[in-house]
Design a protein around this motif. Structure first.
Motif, PDB file in Angstrom:
ATOM      1  N   PRO A  26       0.971  -1.396   0.136  1.00 58.42           N
ATOM      2  CA  PRO A  26      -0.368  -0.393   0.015  1.00 58.42           C
ATOM      3  C   PRO A  26       0.728   1.282  -0.358  1.00 58.42           C
ATOM      4  CG  PRO A  26       0.141  -0.944   2.066  1.00 58.42           C
ATOM      5  CD  PRO A  26       0.383  -1.656   1.218  1.00 58.42           C
ATOM      6  N   ASN A  52      -3.188   0.655  -3.718  1.00 60.93           N
ATOM      7  CA  ASN A  52      -3.541  -0.273  -2.879  1.00 60.93           C
ATOM      8  C   ASN A  52      -4.235  -0.498  -1.285  1.00 60.93           C
ATOM      9  OD1 ASN A  52      -2.592  -1.709  -5.097  1.00 60.93           O
ATOM     10  ND2 ASN A  52      -0.148  -0.888  -4.734  1.00 60.93           N
ATOM     11  N   ASP A  53      -4.579  -0.133  -0.764  1.00 65.18           N
ATOM     12  CA  ASP A  53      -5.820   0.563   0.166  1.00 65.18           C
ATOM     13  C   ASP A  53      -5.290   0.010   1.172  1.00 65.18           C
ATOM     14  OD1 ASP A  53      -8.404   0.109   0.737  1.00 65.18           O
ATOM     15  OD2 ASP A  53      -8.709  -2.169   1.416  1.00 65.18           O
ATOM     16  N   THR A  55      -5.322   1.370   5.202  1.00 65.70           N
ATOM     17  CA  THR A  55      -6.374   1.214   6.273  1.00 65.70           C
ATOM     18  C   THR A  55      -5.816   1.641   7.268  1.00 65.70           C
ATOM     19  OG1 THR A  55      -6.342  -1.429   6.060  1.00 65.70           O
ATOM     20  CG2 THR A  55      -8.188  -0.372   4.869  1.00 65.70           C
ATOM     21  N   ASN A 102      -1.694  -2.368   4.680  1.00 64.68           N
ATOM     22  CA  ASN A 102      -3.392  -3.570   4.162  1.00 64.68           C
ATOM     23  C   ASN A 102      -3.356  -4.052   5.613  1.00 64.68           C
ATOM     24  OD1 ASN A 102      -5.061  -4.769   3.651  1.00 64.68           O
ATOM     25  ND2 ASN A 102      -5.056  -3.631   0.843  1.00 64.68           N
TER      26      ASN A 102
END
Length: 135
Positions: A26, A52-53, A55, A102
């Motif tokens: 990410p 690439n997400d 979080t 991620n």
């Protein structure tokens, strides 16, 4: 897997195909360095180019400056990360390393360096008010 016994006998397991998935890391792109005034306690670290997400995020402050607290695996807010700066921070440049993660893949980005420049407060000006009785 092959094993050799002390007697010289060899044993080999059955071969099995395995699939390896290389997940991409990410990433985000941080804004340029931040400027703030001595005594301010919050600053927004903005970011763009999310890939690439990611979080979660973590921040490690370089050199362990007094009062600065590392952040570990906090939820990544949309667009801006609020940085908390100690009110007692001296004027100077402070550097942190940000990593995004991620949580689905457990992949974590490379460290992204950023800086905060804390500017000293200017001296309080001395004002003298002169009244003129002619007006």
């Amino acid at each position: 897997v092959a094993t050799a016994w002390p007697s010289g006998c060899l044993a080999e397991s059955q071969r099995v195909k395995i699939a390896v998935v290389a997940n991409p890391l990410p990433t985000i792109t941080l804004s340029s360095s931040l400027d703030m005034c001595q005594g301010d306690v919050n600053s927004l670290l903005s970011y763009t180019n999310i890939a690439n997400d990611p979080t979660r995020y973590s921040i490690a402050w370089s050199g362990s400056p007094v009062g600065f607290v590392d952040v570990n695996d906090a939820p990544l807010p949309l667009n801006n990360i609020t940085l908390t700066i100690p009110a007692s921070a001296s004027a100077g440049t402070y550097t942190g390393i940000l990593r995004v993660k991620n949580i689905t893949t457990s992949c974590e980005s490379e460290g992204i360096a950023f800086s905060i420049i804390v500017h000293p407060k200017p001296n309080v000006p001395n004002l003298e008010i002169i009244t003129n009785s002619q007006y």
